[in-house]
Motif scaffolding. Structure first.
Motif, PDB file in Angstrom:
ATOM      1  N   GLN A  23       4.595 -15.023  16.713  1.00 36.20           N
ATOM      2  CA  GLN A  23       6.040 -14.824  16.797  1.00 36.20           C
ATOM      3  C   GLN A  23       6.557 -13.781  15.817  1.00 36.20           C
ATOM      4  O   GLN A  23       7.314 -12.898  16.195  1.00 36.20           O
ATOM      5  N   SER A  24       6.170 -13.869  14.571  1.00 37.12           N
ATOM      6  CA  SER A  24       6.697 -12.931  13.572  1.00 37.12           C
ATOM      7  C   SER A  24       5.603 -12.424  12.647  1.00 37.12           C
ATOM      8  O   SER A  24       5.895 -11.935  11.553  1.00 37.12           O
ATOM      9  N   GLY A  25       4.358 -12.520  13.087  1.00 42.77           N
ATOM     10  CA  GLY A  25       3.262 -11.985  12.296  1.00 42.77           C
ATOM     11  C   GLY A  25       2.914 -10.571  12.709  1.00 42.77           C
ATOM     12  O   GLY A  25       3.242 -10.125  13.811  1.00 42.77           O
ATOM     13  N   VAL A  26       2.231  -9.844  11.820  1.00 37.76           N
ATOM     14  CA  VAL A  26       1.847  -8.471  12.129  1.00 37.76           C
ATOM     15  C   VAL A  26       0.654  -8.067  11.257  1.00 37.76           C
ATOM     16  O   VAL A  26       0.519  -8.505  10.112  1.00 37.76           O
ATOM     17  N   LEU A  27      -0.210  -7.259  11.834  1.00 40.02           N
ATOM     18  CA  LEU A  27      -1.322  -6.636  11.129  1.00 40.02           C
ATOM     19  C   LEU A  27      -1.034  -5.154  11.041  1.00 40.02           C
ATOM     20  O   LEU A  27      -0.813  -4.504  12.064  1.00 40.02           O
ATOM     21  N   VAL A  28      -1.004  -4.594   9.822  1.00 43.01           N
ATOM     22  CA  VAL A  28      -0.792  -3.158   9.645  1.00 43.01           C
ATOM     23  C   VAL A  28      -2.059  -2.556   9.058  1.00 43.01           C
ATOM     24  O   VAL A  28      -2.785  -3.210   8.299  1.00 43.01           O
ATOM     25  N   PHE A  29      -2.328  -1.290   9.380  1.00 40.93           N
ATOM     26  CA  PHE A  29      -3.614  -0.693   9.018  1.00 40.93           C
ATOM     27  C   PHE A  29      -3.485   0.819   8.981  1.00 40.93           C
ATOM     28  O   PHE A  29      -2.530   1.389   9.530  1.00 40.93           O
ATOM     29  N   GLY A  30      -4.483   1.458   8.342  1.00 37.20           N
ATOM     30  CA  GLY A  30      -4.396   2.910   8.295  1.00 37.20           C
ATOM     31  C   GLY A  30      -5.449   3.574   7.442  1.00 37.20           C
ATOM     32  O   GLY A  30      -6.651   3.373   7.627  1.00 37.20           O
ATOM     33  N   LEU A  31      -4.985   4.378   6.494  1.00 39.19           N
ATOM     34  CA  LEU A  31      -5.820   5.270   5.716  1.00 39.19           C
ATOM     35  C   LEU A  31      -6.910   4.504   4.972  1.00 39.19           C
ATOM     36  O   LEU A  31      -6.685   3.405   4.462  1.00 39.19           O
ATOM     37  N   TYR A  48       0.847  -1.188   0.000  1.00 42.12           N
ATOM     38  CA  TYR A  48       0.000   0.000   0.000  1.00 42.12           C
ATOM     39  C   TYR A  48       0.879   1.234   0.000  1.00 42.12           C
ATOM     40  O   TYR A  48       1.928   1.264   0.671  1.00 42.12           O
ATOM     41  N   THR A  49       0.476   2.260  -0.753  1.00 40.55           N
ATOM     42  CA  THR A  49       1.273   3.491  -0.809  1.00 40.55           C
ATOM     43  C   THR A  49       0.682   4.602   0.042  1.00 40.55           C
ATOM     44  O   THR A  49       1.230   5.697   0.090  1.00 40.55           O
ATOM     45  N   GLY A  50      -0.444   4.338   0.716  1.00 39.21           N
ATOM     46  CA  GLY A  50      -1.008   5.312   1.642  1.00 39.21           C
ATOM     47  C   GLY A  50      -0.398   5.162   3.024  1.00 39.21           C
ATOM     48  O   GLY A  50       0.510   4.355   3.252  1.00 39.21           O
ATOM     49  N   SER A  51      -0.904   5.925   3.969  1.00 33.33           N
ATOM     50  CA  SER A  51      -0.327   5.932   5.312  1.00 33.33           C
ATOM     51  C   SER A  51      -0.796   4.743   6.140  1.00 33.33           C
ATOM     52  O   SER A  51      -1.978   4.384   6.140  1.00 33.33           O
ATOM     53  N   TYR A  52       0.149   4.143   6.856  1.00 33.05           N
ATOM     54  CA  TYR A  52      -0.154   3.203   7.927  1.00 33.05           C
ATOM     55  C   TYR A  52      -0.122   3.976   9.243  1.00 33.05           C
ATOM     56  O   TYR A  52       0.869   4.640   9.559  1.00 33.05           O
ATOM     57  N   PHE A  53      -1.190   3.855  10.028  1.00 31.60           N
ATOM     58  CA  PHE A  53      -1.238   4.535  11.310  1.00 31.60           C
ATOM     59  C   PHE A  53      -0.892   3.615  12.472  1.00 31.60           C
ATOM     60  O   PHE A  53      -0.689   4.088  13.594  1.00 31.60           O
ATOM     61  N   GLY A  54      -0.848   2.301  12.218  1.00 28.80           N
ATOM     62  CA  GLY A  54      -0.541   1.402  13.323  1.00 28.80           C
ATOM     63  C   GLY A  54      -0.182   0.019  12.857  1.00 28.80           C
ATOM     64  O   GLY A  54      -0.356  -0.356  11.696  1.00 28.80           O
ATOM     65  N   ALA A  55       0.318  -0.770  13.817  1.00 24.75           N
ATOM     66  CA  ALA A  55       0.689  -2.156  13.582  1.00 24.75           C
ATOM     67  C   ALA A  55       0.419  -2.943  14.857  1.00 24.75           C
ATOM     68  O   ALA A  55       0.642  -2.440  15.965  1.00 24.75           O
ATOM     69  N   LEU A  56      -0.069  -4.174  14.703  1.00 24.18           N
ATOM     70  CA  LEU A  56      -0.366  -5.038  15.839  1.00 24.18           C
ATOM     71  C   LEU A  56       0.393  -6.346  15.665  1.00 24.18           C
ATOM     72  O   LEU A  56       0.149  -7.079  14.703  1.00 24.18           O
ATOM     73  N   PRO A  57       1.314  -6.671  16.584  1.00 28.10           N
ATOM     74  CA  PRO A  57       2.030  -7.950  16.492  1.00 28.10           C
ATOM     75  C   PRO A  57       1.064  -9.122  16.646  1.00 28.10           C
ATOM     76  O   PRO A  57       0.151  -9.092  17.475  1.00 28.10           O
ATOM     77  N   ILE A  58       1.270 -10.161  15.849  1.00 28.69           N
ATOM     78  CA  ILE A  58       0.470 -11.374  15.898  1.00 28.69           C
ATOM     79  C   ILE A  58       1.429 -12.575  15.955  1.00 28.69           C
ATOM     80  O   ILE A  58       2.197 -12.806  15.014  1.00 28.69           O
TER      81      ILE A  58
END
Length: 356
Positions: A225-233, A213-223
């Protein structure tokens, strides 16, 4: 826009006389009008704009506009505490139930050693004027701060002094909005213009990652051991079950980002395209309201909160977001789980939201 960008930019006078460490961007101005002023104790502070909420032991701490910080032992009744600066505070971080920090605009960094009852001003630089957006401490002394225009700083003394970290990963100077530690101990920074960068050595070096994604990410949530959820605009959210599977940006791609940042004619048209990138899965959603924070409830649900009262439940296996029917319709900037409810902060202050 980012939750801190929506802000319109009775403590003791002795607090103003505390010695302040020099911030990395500059010192404290000699102009008396530029010195920190304590936050006013206000009867409606609990309903004013708030930007973050955190746990402090069994209680909660919230912070936001005008330097407001409030405490609660039960998540229902909130009491404002004295704060030595009235700058807008963007983020809270607690290492344990007593030791915590708050960051904000004008290069503000505060520290508490009693769970949030009292705060000491460590950094303040109105001449720099820009905000720190997040921070992470590994212990009581060693930590990192991230902020506007690619600012990344380290401290080895609890925040009394700060040193900039240089990396080519930040040379296009994006705003850095969120800094999280993943389950494997590595770090991830999420920011504007699709910025994602990872460190495996506690922030000493960084590797820019390919972004879907080329828009803004406002946050990330670890899931896990090495997973992550990123989210934003615009409600966009992406899940990587294993961040090791996400490729780093090539040297050519990184140089193109630097060139674009330096070219006034390369300004974005407002479009933020989503592309398929190996390792990332887009979560389908019918909503386009921006998402500002994410959390895991006591029963294991992954929830995201955002604009206009949107609370979204993430189905990571199914690859979708589903909106939950909750009562408030005001913007929610951050939240924590509290039993069968959420404690959220936003444009209506701090609220307790029952979960369906």
């Amino acid at each position: 826009m980012c939750r801190t960008y929506r802000v319109v930019l009775a403590a003791s006078a002795a607090l103003l006389l505390q010695p302040l460490a020099t911030a990395a961007q500059g010192g404290v101005s000699e102009d008396p009008s530029r010195r920190p002023r304590p936050a006013l104790i206000a009867p409606r502070a609990a309903s004013a704009l708030l930007l973050d909420v955190a746990r402090s032991g069994k209680g909660g701490v919230v912070a936001g506009a005008r330097g407001n910080i409030l405490l609660s032992a039960d998540g229902r009744d909130w009491q404002q505490v004295a704060v030595p600066v009235d700058a807008t505070l963007t983020r809270l971080h607690f290492f344990d139930e007593r030791h915590g920090w708050a960051v904000g605009y004008d290069g503000t960094l505060l520290r508490t050693e009693d769970g949030g009852s009292t705060w000491t001003l460590l950094q303040f630089d109105p001449d720099w004027g820009r905000p720190y957006f997040d921070l992470h401490f590994f212990d009581r002394d060693h930590g990192l701060l991230v902020g506007a225009n690619g600012s990344l700083l380290a401290t080895n003394d609890g925040g009394r002094t700060l040193s900039p970290i240089e990396s080519e990963a930040f040379e296009d100077q994006p705003n850095l909005y969120n800094l999280v530690a993943l389950g494997d101990g590595s770090l991830l920074i999420a920011g504007e213009r699709g910025f994602l960068a990872r460190s495996r050595d506690r922030g000493a070096s960084w590797q820019r990652l390919r972004s879907p994604y080329t828009g803004s990410y406002f946050g990330a949530l670890p899931i896990g051991q090495s997973g992550v959820l990123v989210f934003g605009l615009r409600g966009n959210a992406f899940y990587a079950a294993d961040l090791d599977a996400v490729e780093p940006l090539s040297a050519e791609a990184l140089q193109a980002l630097r060139d674009a940042a330096l070219d006034p004619g390369a300004a974005s048209s407002g479009a933020s395209p989503v592309t398929e990138v190996s390792g990332w899965r887009a979560l389908a959603s019918e909503q386009v309201e921006s998402l500002f924070d994410a959390l895991v409830t006591a029963d294991g649900r992954v929830l995201l909160v955002g604009m206009n009262g949107h609370v979204m439940q993430a189905d990571l296996d199914g690859g979708r977001l589903v909106r939950l029917p909750v009562v408030p319709d005001n913007n929610m900037n951050a939240g924590i789980a509290d039993g069968d409810a959420l404690i959220v902060v936003g444009t209506a202050g701090v609220q307790r939201v029952a979960l369906p």
